[in-house]
Design an enzyme around this catalytic site. Structure first.
Site, PDB file in Angstrom:
ATOM      1  N   THR A 214      -7.256  -3.515   4.793  1.00  0.00           N
ATOM      2  CA  THR A 214      -6.310  -2.696   5.519  1.00  0.00           C
ATOM      3  C   THR A 214      -6.398  -1.270   4.981  1.00  0.00           C
ATOM      4  OG1 THR A 214      -4.785  -4.523   5.892  1.00  0.00           O
ATOM      5  CG2 THR A 214      -3.832  -2.321   5.837  1.00  0.00           C
ATOM      6  N   THR A 267      -0.518  -9.458   1.695  1.00  0.00           N
ATOM      7  CA  THR A 267      -0.075 -10.596   2.503  1.00  0.00           C
ATOM      8  C   THR A 267       1.172 -10.179   3.274  1.00  0.00           C
ATOM      9  OG1 THR A 267       0.898 -11.373   0.427  1.00  0.00           O
ATOM     10  CG2 THR A 267      -1.066 -12.510   1.197  1.00  0.00           C
TER      11      THR A 267
END
Length: 350
Positions: A214, A267
């Protein structure tokens, strides 16, 4: 008279001891016309011994390119929103990261990408989720913010709006890489997901086959306005339609001129459950924690105990840069108008 003098003295002493009247904010200021940008490219099982020198150099060069793109906007008097967008565009176009070109496959064998951007001056924000054909998802998030009355659009609706405003659309083959497909095959049928930056690293294969994370950026411009943005492909083998923290304003992305800007990686479910980015901002604003203390509190005392892993970058209203992570590493870097610059990938050094 002595009693009155005693009471006045007592009030003065108590007032001077009140932390609300003795905060760092009262003496700390931002340098006029200063600016800065901080970026990340994902956090996870990123250890020095996993990377060849060639691989390390490739990531370093791409992070430098992203920093320079955003810094150039700020240096030339541009706004923080444009700087964040420019930096993220570079990382979205690189197969090294799990965003745009490097997005991972979901359980159905497709890419579903999310992105968000937020303006700390107005608290306006835009986000898109579950898109398949937008080349640079961060551009679509900006369109949602600037050209619609909504904050979050998903799937086909987001793609229709993006196409209407001229955002480049691509066929799904644009996102194909053999390694990403092999990652999916390893997990299919096992009811497992993997963070892109911890899965299937093979040290001596071509660098373009290793795509980690990301991506995100936070910037403050010469006017003192903060912006934050994040873009991701999610997790390998994620369920069709799964949406993580990135497009959830206050979870993976947040900006407020009164405190700071934040972009998260990790996460996502745990960052959503703790409303992580907003929680950091609130701890700074309402509890008087320093940015470092607030980041540590959320990552290690809230997300960590739940089983979550990841990191966050932060740029505060004074233009100071902070980051923290509870994983082994995070691709990260910053560049400031005072000449300070740094790029790091592995364990924390400060």
């Amino acid at each position: 008279m002595k009693k009155l003098y005693f009471l006045v003295s007592l009030v003065v002493i108590l007032t001077s001891c009140n932390p609300k009247n003795n905060t760092k904010d009262q003496i700390k200021t931002r340098e006029p016309n200063s600016f800065a940008i901080v970026i990340h490219g994902g956090a996870g099982g990123i250890k020095r011994e996993y990377f060849t020198e060639e691989q390390q150099e490739a990531y370093k060069l791409k992070l430098e390119e992203a920093l320079k793109a955003g810094y150039s906007v700020l240096e030339n008097g541009g706004i923080s929103l444009d700087a964040v967008q420019a930096a993220i565009n570079i990382m979205e176009d690189s197969p090294l990261f799990n965003a745009g070109k490097g997005a991972v496959y979901n359980s159905e064998g497709n890419q579903e990408m999310d992105a968000a951007i937020m303006d700390g001056k107005t608290l306006n924000a835009g986000a898109i989720a579950g898109v398949n054909h937008i080349k640079n998802p961060i551009l679509a998030a900006r369109i949602v913010m600037d050209s619609s009355s909504h904050v979050l659009l998903s799937g086909k609706g987001a793609e229709i709006l993006a196409a209407k405003y001229g955002i480049e659309m691509v066929d799904s083959t644009y996102f194909f890489t053999e390694k990403r497909l092999n990652q999916l095959k390893e997990l299919q049928g096992k009811e497992q997901t993997k963070l892109d930056h911890t899965a299937f690293l093979i040290k001596n294969e071509l660098i373009d086959d290793h795509k980690y994370g990301t991506v995100g950026a936070v910037a403050i411009d010469k006017n003192g306005n903060i912006a934050a943005g994040t873009s991701t492909g999610g997790m390998t083998n994620k369920k069709y339609g799964r949406i993580g923290d990135v497009p959830i304003i206050g979870a993976g992305t947040y900006a407020n001129n009164l405190t700071c800007g934040i972009s998260a990686t990790g996460t996502g479910e745990y960052f959503i459950r703790t409303v992580a980015a907003h929680e950091v901002s609130s701890l700074i604003k309402h509890k008087g924690l320093s940015p470092s203390e607030a980041l540590h509190e959320v990552l290690f005392n809230q997300i960590g105990p739940l089983g979550g892993e990841g990191g966050m970058i932060l740029l505060d209203k004074f233009g100071d840069v902070y980051w923290d992570f509870n994983s082994t590493g995070m691709f990260r870097g910053y560049k400031k108008s005072n000449g300070e610059t740094k790029i790091e990938m592995f364990e924390k050094t400060n």
